[in-house]
Design a protein around this motif. Structure first.
Motif, mmCIF file in Angstrom:
data_model
loop_
_atom_site.group_PDB
_atom_site.id
_atom_site.type_symbol
_atom_site.label_atom_id
_atom_site.label_comp_id
_atom_site.label_asym_id
_atom_site.label_seq_id
_atom_site.Cartn_x
_atom_site.Cartn_y
_atom_site.Cartn_z
ATOM 1 N N LEU A 172 -14.543 -43.709 5.754
ATOM 2 C CA LEU A 172 -15.604 -42.706 5.612
ATOM 3 C C LEU A 172 -14.970 -41.411 5.118
ATOM 4 O O LEU A 172 -14.061 -40.869 5.748
ATOM 5 C CB LEU A 172 -16.316 -42.473 6.948
ATOM 6 N N ILE A 173 -15.450 -40.911 3.989
ATOM 7 C CA ILE A 173 -14.896 -39.707 3.365
ATOM 8 C C ILE A 173 -15.965 -38.616 3.341
ATOM 9 O O ILE A 173 -17.083 -38.839 2.857
ATOM 10 C CB ILE A 173 -14.411 -40.009 1.940
ATOM 11 N N MET A 174 -15.629 -37.449 3.861
ATOM 12 C CA MET A 174 -16.583 -36.340 3.940
ATOM 13 C C MET A 174 -15.929 -35.033 3.512
ATOM 14 O O MET A 174 -14.707 -34.929 3.465
ATOM 15 C CB MET A 174 -17.126 -36.216 5.367
ATOM 16 N N ASP A 175 -16.768 -34.033 3.215
ATOM 17 C CA ASP A 175 -16.252 -32.701 2.915
ATOM 18 C C ASP A 175 -16.411 -31.816 4.152
ATOM 19 O O ASP A 175 -16.820 -32.270 5.219
ATOM 20 C CB ASP A 175 -16.953 -32.100 1.686
ATOM 21 N N LYS A 176 -16.115 -30.542 4.023
ATOM 22 C CA LYS A 176 -16.106 -29.645 5.173
ATOM 23 C C LYS A 176 -17.499 -29.441 5.780
ATOM 24 O O LYS A 176 -17.627 -29.167 6.970
ATOM 25 C CB LYS A 176 -15.502 -28.295 4.777
ATOM 26 N N VAL A 177 -18.522 -29.562 4.964
ATOM 27 C CA VAL A 177 -19.889 -29.392 5.468
ATOM 28 C C VAL A 177 -20.397 -30.668 6.109
ATOM 29 O O VAL A 177 -20.923 -30.660 7.229
ATOM 30 C CB VAL A 177 -20.839 -28.943 4.330
ATOM 31 N N THR A 178 -20.250 -31.791 5.423
ATOM 32 C CA THR A 178 -20.822 -33.031 5.951
ATOM 33 C C THR A 178 -20.092 -33.537 7.196
ATOM 34 O O THR A 178 -20.686 -34.234 8.013
ATOM 35 C CB THR A 178 -20.823 -34.126 4.863
ATOM 36 N N VAL A 179 -18.819 -33.185 7.361
ATOM 37 C CA VAL A 179 -18.124 -33.594 8.576
ATOM 38 C C VAL A 179 -18.719 -32.871 9.777
ATOM 39 O O VAL A 179 -18.796 -33.402 10.884
ATOM 40 C CB VAL A 179 -16.604 -33.346 8.468
ATOM 41 N N LYS A 180 -19.199 -31.637 9.550
ATOM 42 C CA LYS A 180 -19.892 -30.922 10.615
ATOM 43 C C LYS A 180 -21.253 -31.547 10.896
ATOM 44 O O LYS A 180 -21.677 -31.664 12.053
ATOM 45 C CB LYS A 180 -20.069 -29.447 10.231
ATOM 46 N N VAL A 181 -21.951 -31.925 9.824
ATOM 47 C CA VAL A 181 -23.246 -32.586 9.998
ATOM 48 C C VAL A 181 -23.084 -33.835 10.858
ATOM 49 O O VAL A 181 -23.835 -34.068 11.810
ATOM 50 C CB VAL A 181 -23.857 -32.958 8.632
ATOM 51 N N MET A 182 -22.090 -34.625 10.524
ATOM 52 C CA MET A 182 -21.858 -35.871 11.246
ATOM 53 C C MET A 182 -21.456 -35.614 12.697
ATOM 54 O O MET A 182 -21.965 -36.260 13.624
ATOM 55 C CB MET A 182 -20.775 -36.676 10.527
ATOM 56 N N SER A 183 -20.544 -34.673 12.919
ATOM 57 C CA SER A 183 -20.039 -34.441 14.271
ATOM 58 C C SER A 183 -21.063 -33.785 15.176
ATOM 59 O O SER A 183 -20.945 -33.855 16.392
ATOM 60 C CB SER A 183 -18.768 -33.594 14.220
ATOM 61 N N HIS A 184 -22.073 -33.132 14.612
ATOM 62 C CA HIS A 184 -23.134 -32.555 15.428
ATOM 63 C C HIS A 184 -24.106 -33.619 15.939
ATOM 64 O O HIS A 184 -24.843 -33.369 16.898
ATOM 65 C CB HIS A 184 -23.920 -31.504 14.631
ATOM 66 N N SER A 185 -24.123 -34.786 15.298
ATOM 67 C CA SER A 185 -25.083 -35.826 15.677
ATOM 68 C C SER A 185 -24.441 -37.064 16.290
ATOM 69 O O SER A 185 -25.085 -37.765 17.063
ATOM 70 C CB SER A 185 -25.904 -36.265 14.447
ATOM 71 N N CYS A 186 -23.205 -37.362 15.932
ATOM 72 C CA CYS A 186 -22.587 -38.628 16.326
ATOM 73 C C CYS A 186 -21.214 -38.417 16.956
ATOM 74 O O CYS A 186 -20.513 -37.456 16.631
ATOM 75 C CB CYS A 186 -22.438 -39.554 15.114
#
Length: 683
Positions: free
Chosen positions: A48-62
């Motif tokens: 799973l590859i993410m940028d600085k914004v989407t890694v926050k999106v993911m970590s806020h939910s999962c």
């Protein structure tokens, strides 16, 4: 390209009702990660590859464990050097930016791509030129397994709250001459894009309302007063693009109310007496993390242990919105009840030395895991509540809190404030500053001329501290630089008539208070109730897309059938006082109750899962410039009262110290982020 069909729709009538945060989590895990594995097989591991914004999106939910369960063995940063894994598939969850597209093509083009196949998911709508650029690379196209827009670029911070993660929004939108900076438009556009993805994700079409400006000459209206209307228009333009999404509603399914921080300048600084707010206000917390000392297992000095105060902790979930005194009582009762019922706890407390039967030993062994887990949780919160109560006593917060609330309700004035500043010289500068901010919000005329300087001297505050009070004008509709220069020793805090009237709290009588210092409530509580009843003044709150009469009547009749609000004088034109007068309310929601009593917000939403038709249309409230924990608490309270899921959105969630720092720096060039930065998977 279009958003893929969600597995359920909040108003579709055919699927189960999912609460806000659960919906976000399910989309990320099932609709995105799960869709990359044909037939649901998880035998093949992926990257799973993410940028600085989407890694926050993911970590806020999962959680990381959730992602691993979906077949992810490695999480990578898009912009870090990565090891080639040509035998594995990769999932890209990134923003549709030019830099990200270039990096993706660099990974997957040529004879030796980094990964076998790529599944690309964008967090927000991707410009057509970017998509065409990807498709024009003939070596990359055959290696793409999916190319889709997830339209999920918001950050859930609570079961009923989200942020757009814009810590500098207050400065970029409300600072002096902020509208002349390029950051002004960038900030608003980013905000609008992220808010719109909330509705795209939930498949909701909102009726967009915003706080409007009452003025005769549009040319004389300060730009900062137009910010809610500018954001409302930008959000609506983004949402219109989603109407082509399959199963996206074509008529209004929910309400959205857009406000800015000027709607209530007291809520961010007044002492909020709930367990949640007290933890974040008084304790040295890093986000939701708190460090406690626990006895060493080896018998050495105490060890430091990091704990998380979040929804996964059932004790925290039950007590977070309770008054600190109520929380302390309930913790004591819980500990007593547990010790009387748990077999291991009984033996631990008695230890009479008598022999135990085999059956007793068996019961003790069975009870031990539960005993250790519950005792650890309860002991943690007992210690935290004890620390808070000690701080309240040591800092003399009860007297200060009483004065704050008396000011808000018009029961105190200059005499009481001056007396407090004279007799409580040992009060901390921050608490004295917060008191003066409340005083200035209620009685701005008391800061005209040299009055402000005299108060500053009496409170022993520096001119740098008083800059915070001065900068309240920037939220109140005027600029310090535009004030008349008749005096050089002070300044005027007079707000325009509309702003002052909006700060007024109407009195609600006939309700008995349960806990001391619990009279205060944020302004959005009345606004949400009026919105639910269809009684928001149209001359103060405009609507971008007024729903058709049929839809509106149906919505209001459904809402009244569910909530059955008490009869009141609709359309009352009673003149409100000029200063802040808040209702005296019963915090009945904070009285002692079981964690699943059917009255709490979480309980209402939990029960709604089996019958979502019991819930009315969702209400979204977005506050530009930061929201408070008291406002988030109100959304939980009104969800239970109105039987409508109330979701709070904002650019950030600010505790008083953070808000004061941001307000102080409104007239500075650079805003130093005061908010603690959360720790994510990718350092």
């Amino acid at each position: 390209m279009s958003l893929s069909d969600s597995e359920s729709s909040s108003q579709g009538g055919e699927k189960e009702y999912k609460v806000f945060r659960q919906f976000s989590r399910d989309r990320l895990l099932n609709e995105m990660l799960g869709s990359t594995t044909p037939g649901g097989s998880k035998s093949a591991w992926k990257v799973l590859i993410m940028d600085k914004v989407t890694v926050k999106v993911m970590s806020h939910s999962c959680k990381m464990a959730d992602i691993t369960d979906q077949g992810i063995s490695l999480v990578e940063d898009l912009f870090r050097r990565r090891q080639p894994l040509p035998s594995m598939d990769a999932i890209y969850f990134v923003q549709p930016s030019k830099e990200n597209i270039i990096m993706f093509l660099s990974d997957m083009s040529g004879r030796e791509p980094l990964y076998k196949k790529a599944f690309v998911f964008f967090s927000s709508p991707a410009p057509k030129e970017f998509i065409n650029h990807i498709k024009s690379d003939t070596s990359v196209c055959p290696r793409i397994g999916a190319l889709r827009e997830m339209n999920l670029e918001y950050f859930p911070i609570d079961s009923q709250g989200f942020i757009t993660d814009q810590e500098t929004a207050l400065e970029e939108l409300f600072g002096e001459d902020a509208e002349k900076s390029r950051k002004f438009e960038v900030c608003l556009n980013t905000m609008a894009t992220r808010i719109a993805t909330v509705f795209a994700s939930l498949k909701e079409l909102p009726c967009v309302r915003y706080r409007s400006v009452k003025t005769q000459e549009a040319s004389t209206t300060p730009t900062r007063d137009l910010i809610p209307s500018k954001l409302a228009e930008a959000v609506w333009n983004c949402i219109l693009k989603y109407k082509s999404i399959p199963n996206f509603p074509q008529t209004e399914t929910c309400d959205l109310l857009i406000l800015d921080r000027s709607v209530d300048q007291i809520a961010p600084v007044i002492h909020e007496w709930t367990y949640d707010a007290m933890c974040h206000d008084l304790l040295d917390m890093d986000g939701n993390k708190y460090v406690i000392e626990v006895p060493s297992k080896s018998g050495g000095p105490p060890e430091k242990k990091e704990v998380l105060l979040e929804d996964h902790d059932p004790v925290w979930l039950e007590l977070r919105h309770a008054h600190i005194a109520d929380a302390s009582e309930r913790l004591h009762d819980k500990m007593t009840t547990f010790k009387s019922r748990n077999k291991a706890a009984q033996v631990q407390s008695s230890r009479d030395g008598g022999e135990l039967s085999t059956r007793d030993i068996q019961k003790i062994v069975q009870a031990l895991p539960q005993y250790n887990e519950i005792v650890e949780k309860l002991s943690l919160h007992v210690e935290i509540a004890g620390t808070i109560n000690e701080l309240i006593r040591d800092m003399g917060l009860r007297d200060l809190g009483q004065l704050e609330q008396d000011l808000v309700f018009g029961d105190a004035g200059a005499k009481e404030v001056i007396n407090f500043l004279r007799t409580k010289q040992d009060a901390s500068p921050e608490n004295k500053l917060r008191l003066l901010m409340i005083y200035a919000s209620v009685y701005p005329d008391k800061f005209e001329g040299d009055k402000a300087s005299k108060l500053m001297q009496l409170a022993r505050l520096s001119s740098e501290d008083m800059k915070v009070v001065k900068n309240m004008q920037l939220l109140g509709g005027s600029s310090p630089s535009s004030q008349t220069k008749k005096t050089t020793t002070g300044f005027s805090l007079k707000f325009d008539g509309q702003k002052t009237k909006q700060a007024a709290r109407k009195d609600r009588t006939g309700e008995e208070e349960t806990w001391q210092l619990f009279r205060f409530y944020p302004m959005i509580e009345e606004l949400i109730e009026n919105l639910s009843k269809g009684e928001l003044p149209k001359n103060e709150y405009s609507c971008l897309n007024e729903p058709s009469p049929t839809t509106q009547d149906k919505s209001q009749s459904s809402s009244s059938r569910i909530t059955q609000p008490p009869a009141g004088p609709a359309g009352s034109t009673e003149k409100r006082p000029a200063h802040s007068m808040r209702s005296r309310r019963t915090p009945a929601w904070a009285r002692a109750h079981a964690s699943d009593d059917g009255c709490s917000s979480d309980s209402v939403l939990k029960n709604a899962l089996s019958d979502f038709k019991r819930m009315g249309k969702r209400i979204f409230v977005f506050i530009i410039g930061g929201a408070t924990r008291s406002e988030l608490r109100v959304c939980h309270k009104l969800t239970a009262k109105l039987k409508r899921e109330v979701i709070l959105g904002s650019t950030s969630i600010d505790d008083p110290p953070q808000y004061i720092t941001k307000l102080k720096l409104l007239s500075e060039k650079d805003l130093v982020k005061a908010a603690p930065q959360p720790t994510f998977w990718l350092d």
